[in-house]
Motif scaffolding. Structure first.
Motif, mmCIF file in Angstrom:
data_model
loop_
_atom_site.group_PDB
_atom_site.id
_atom_site.type_symbol
_atom_site.label_atom_id
_atom_site.label_comp_id
_atom_site.label_asym_id
_atom_site.label_seq_id
_atom_site.Cartn_x
_atom_site.Cartn_y
_atom_site.Cartn_z
ATOM 1 N N HIS A 163 0.823 -1.215 0.000
ATOM 2 C CA HIS A 163 0.000 0.000 0.000
ATOM 3 C C HIS A 163 0.860 1.271 0.000
ATOM 4 C CE1 HIS A 163 -3.680 -2.348 0.672
ATOM 5 N NE2 HIS A 163 -2.947 -3.076 1.488
ATOM 6 N N GLY A 164 1.931 1.283 -0.778
ATOM 7 C CA GLY A 164 2.724 2.495 -0.925
ATOM 8 C C GLY A 164 4.157 2.391 -0.442
ATOM 9 N N PHE A 165 4.429 1.484 0.492
ATOM 10 C CA PHE A 165 5.777 1.411 1.050
ATOM 11 C C PHE A 165 6.771 0.866 0.023
ATOM 12 C CE2 PHE A 165 9.197 -0.527 3.623
ATOM 13 C CZ PHE A 165 9.566 0.587 4.366
ATOM 14 N N VAL A 169 10.254 2.854 -1.165
ATOM 15 C CA VAL A 169 11.607 2.300 -1.059
ATOM 16 C C VAL A 169 12.268 2.238 -2.432
ATOM 17 C CG1 VAL A 169 12.959 0.250 -0.455
ATOM 18 C CG2 VAL A 169 11.097 1.009 1.037
ATOM 19 N N MET A 170 11.511 1.855 -3.442
ATOM 20 C CA MET A 170 12.056 1.787 -4.801
ATOM 21 C C MET A 170 12.507 3.170 -5.275
ATOM 22 S SD MET A 170 10.288 0.213 -8.251
ATOM 23 C CE MET A 170 10.098 -1.360 -7.420
ATOM 24 N N ASP A 171 11.677 4.175 -5.058
ATOM 25 C CA ASP A 171 12.027 5.537 -5.470
ATOM 26 C C ASP A 171 13.229 6.067 -4.691
ATOM 27 O OD1 ASP A 171 9.910 5.447 -7.232
ATOM 28 O OD2 ASP A 171 8.541 6.625 -5.967
ATOM 29 N N PHE A 176 19.148 7.401 -4.462
ATOM 30 C CA PHE A 176 20.452 7.325 -3.803
ATOM 31 C C PHE A 176 21.467 6.522 -4.611
ATOM 32 C CE2 PHE A 176 18.043 8.687 -0.062
ATOM 33 C CZ PHE A 176 18.934 9.596 0.498
ATOM 34 N N GLY A 177 21.187 6.356 -5.907
ATOM 35 C CA GLY A 177 22.223 5.841 -6.795
ATOM 36 C C GLY A 177 22.209 4.369 -7.081
ATOM 37 N N ASN A 178 21.056 3.678 -6.845
ATOM 38 C CA ASN A 178 21.009 2.264 -7.219
ATOM 39 C C ASN A 178 19.630 1.938 -7.768
ATOM 40 O OD1 ASN A 178 21.094 -0.596 -7.398
ATOM 41 N ND2 ASN A 178 22.725 -0.611 -5.873
ATOM 42 N N SER A 179 19.550 1.791 -9.082
ATOM 43 C CA SER A 179 18.274 1.520 -9.738
ATOM 44 C C SER A 179 18.049 0.037 -9.990
ATOM 45 C CB SER A 179 18.225 2.277 -11.075
ATOM 46 O OG SER A 179 19.322 1.904 -11.894
ATOM 47 N N ASN A 180 18.970 -0.797 -9.503
ATOM 48 C CA ASN A 180 18.866 -2.249 -9.673
ATOM 49 C C ASN A 180 17.665 -2.775 -8.882
ATOM 50 O OD1 ASN A 180 19.144 -5.028 -9.657
ATOM 51 N ND2 ASN A 180 21.372 -4.980 -9.364
ATOM 52 N N THR A 184 16.711 -3.365 -4.662
ATOM 53 C CA THR A 184 15.524 -2.885 -3.953
ATOM 54 C C THR A 184 14.789 -4.036 -3.282
ATOM 55 O OG1 THR A 184 15.269 -1.084 -5.550
ATOM 56 C CG2 THR A 184 13.360 -1.607 -4.179
ATOM 57 N N LEU A 185 14.632 -5.138 -3.986
ATOM 58 C CA LEU A 185 13.948 -6.303 -3.420
ATOM 59 C C LEU A 185 14.722 -6.859 -2.222
ATOM 60 C CD1 LEU A 185 12.849 -8.133 -6.706
ATOM 61 C CD2 LEU A 185 11.395 -6.833 -5.115
#
Length: 421
Positions: A163-165, A169-171, A176-180, A184-185
């Motif tokens: 529901h948004g969390f 965290v992904m954004d 902060f420099g890590n789009s992998n 994130t998972l």
């Protein structure tokens, strides 16, 4: 696929194999109470005690056997440098010097925070990874919570996070420099583990508050998981069992939340400001690799470790609500503790005067006089005092015997290294 990526895949497969082997032994009850993972042979000249700083590492390195230098995967060199310089005091330009420092002294130990393939965009780390093969810091929450409870708590977390969390965290991770997405998972899995341990460790109220915030205020929920979820869960699930060092800002959040949720910080944690304070007292080059080298060459390891813990004990004794209201600056508290060791000199002078007067009044009478019990407990006789009064031996011993241990340690350290001011 290039050669570096192939290396990282093989590296990761080996790490996974070793971890599974250890976790299997852990589940079977075959791991000794003091056994750590990764094992000592995965490091170069690893020495106890091991420090894990979440702040500038150079204020910690001289005072512990080994200090972890954590490598966090990022999208590129620029993001790597920005993160590591801000959080730990080093960047890619210092890597070669740090590799030499590790091989020569063992005082720092590089470790990975994620599987090796997560570092594929950071090819400048190739020499470090191929030469040192730093291990991954591993965590285990199942031994804390148990399989069934851990599964139940994580399902609860994952349901709330939808529901948004998760998006927050992904954004935030991308910013902060890590789009992998795998990174994130992995972070979300770690947060689920923290949530589960909070639930299983008697902090249901805090966990429930986090669950509510995940829906109505994801940013605040993230702060709570980062601060308290980490502070409570990490010492329980980290298989390397280091002594953690949290910065003053981090501990400020802790103090605010502690009043609300009755949570106690891990007792083995030591404020890094203590190391910074000491470095400013004993070297002209504080918080640099040059300063660290100079300090470890000139000071005994045991002396340094003992003085850090003595100052930490002094901070705990002196950090009252009144002090916090007057000043939130740790340096003021440390300066007070450092200067308090002068009380031993003043006490010794007073004792010298008192004993000298008593001896002068009683002359050479027998040893059953008032105060001889204390002298006897120190292994001294009145006849000894007549000789030793000239070199201050007796009065100093007595002054130490009636002073707190942490002040005695600070007093001895200052005297040994001519740091009295």
């Amino acid at each position: 696929m290039n050669t570096f990526e192939e290396f990282l895949q093989d590296y990761e497969a080996h790490e996974k194999e070793e971890t599974i082997r250890f976790i299997t032994r852990l589940d079977e009850g075959k791991v000794g109470l003091n056994e750590r993972y990764p094992p000592k042979n995965r490091f170069i000249k690893l020495k106890e005690p091991i420090a894990d700083p979440y702040t500038n590492i150079w204020g910690v390195v001289p005072f512990y056997g080994s200090t972890l230098a954590k490598l966090i995967p990022k999208d590129n060199k620029e993001a790597f440098d920005k993160t590591h310089e801000f959080t730990m005091g080093f960047n890619s330009h210092k890597i070669d010097e740090m590799i030499d420092f590790q091989k020569e002294t063992g005082r720092i130990q590089f470790v990975l925070m994620m599987p090796p393939t997560y570092y594929k965009n950071l090819d400048f780390l190739e020499p470090l990874l191929t030469e040192l093969k730093p291990p991954i810091v591993q965590y285990d929450s199942l031994s804390v919570t148990g399989h069934e409870l851990d599964k139940k708590n994580k399902i609860e977390f994952e349901t709330l996070a939808e529901h948004g969390f998760n998006k927050f965290v992904m954004d935030a991770t991308g910013a902060f420099g890590n789009s992998n997405i795998s990174y994130t998972l992995a972070k979300l899995e770690d947060y689920a583990s923290r949530y589960s341990i909070l639930k299983a460790s008697g902090y249901e109220e805090l966990a429930d508050e986090i669950g509510t915030l995940m829906i109505i205020d994801p940013e605040k929920a993230h702060l709570y998981l980062t601060v308290y979820g980490f502070l409570i869960s990490n010492p329980q699930k980290c298989l390397l069992k280091p002594i953690c060092h949290y910065g003053e800002k981090f501990m400020g959040y802790v103090n605010d939340l502690e009043k609300q949720f009755d949570c106690e910080p891990n007792t083995s944690s030591v404020p890094p400001e203590i190391g910074k304070f000491l470095l400013n007292k004993i070297t002209l080059y504080p918080e640099t690799i040059s300063g660290c080298t100079k300090v470890i060459q000139e000071y005994d390891d045991q002396d340094l470790y003992k003085i850090v813990n003595s100052l930490n004990e002094g901070v705990k004794r002196n950090k009252t609500d009144i002090i916090e209201e007057k000043s939130g600056d740790m340096s003021e508290i440390l300066e007070n503790v450092w200067n308090d060791s002068r009380k031993i000199t003043r006490r010794a002078d007073g004792i010298k005067f008192g004993i000298s007067l008593s001896l002068g009044l009683i002359g050479g009478v027998a040893e059953g006089v008032l105060g001889s019990g204390l002298l006897a407990s120190l292994g001294l006789k009145l006849s000894d005092t007549i000789i030793d009064m000239q070199n201050n031996t007796v009065n100093e011993k007595i002054a130490k015997s009636v002073s707190p241990n942490h002040l005695v340690s600070i007093y001895d350290f200052k005297n040994k290294h001519s740091l009295n001011d």
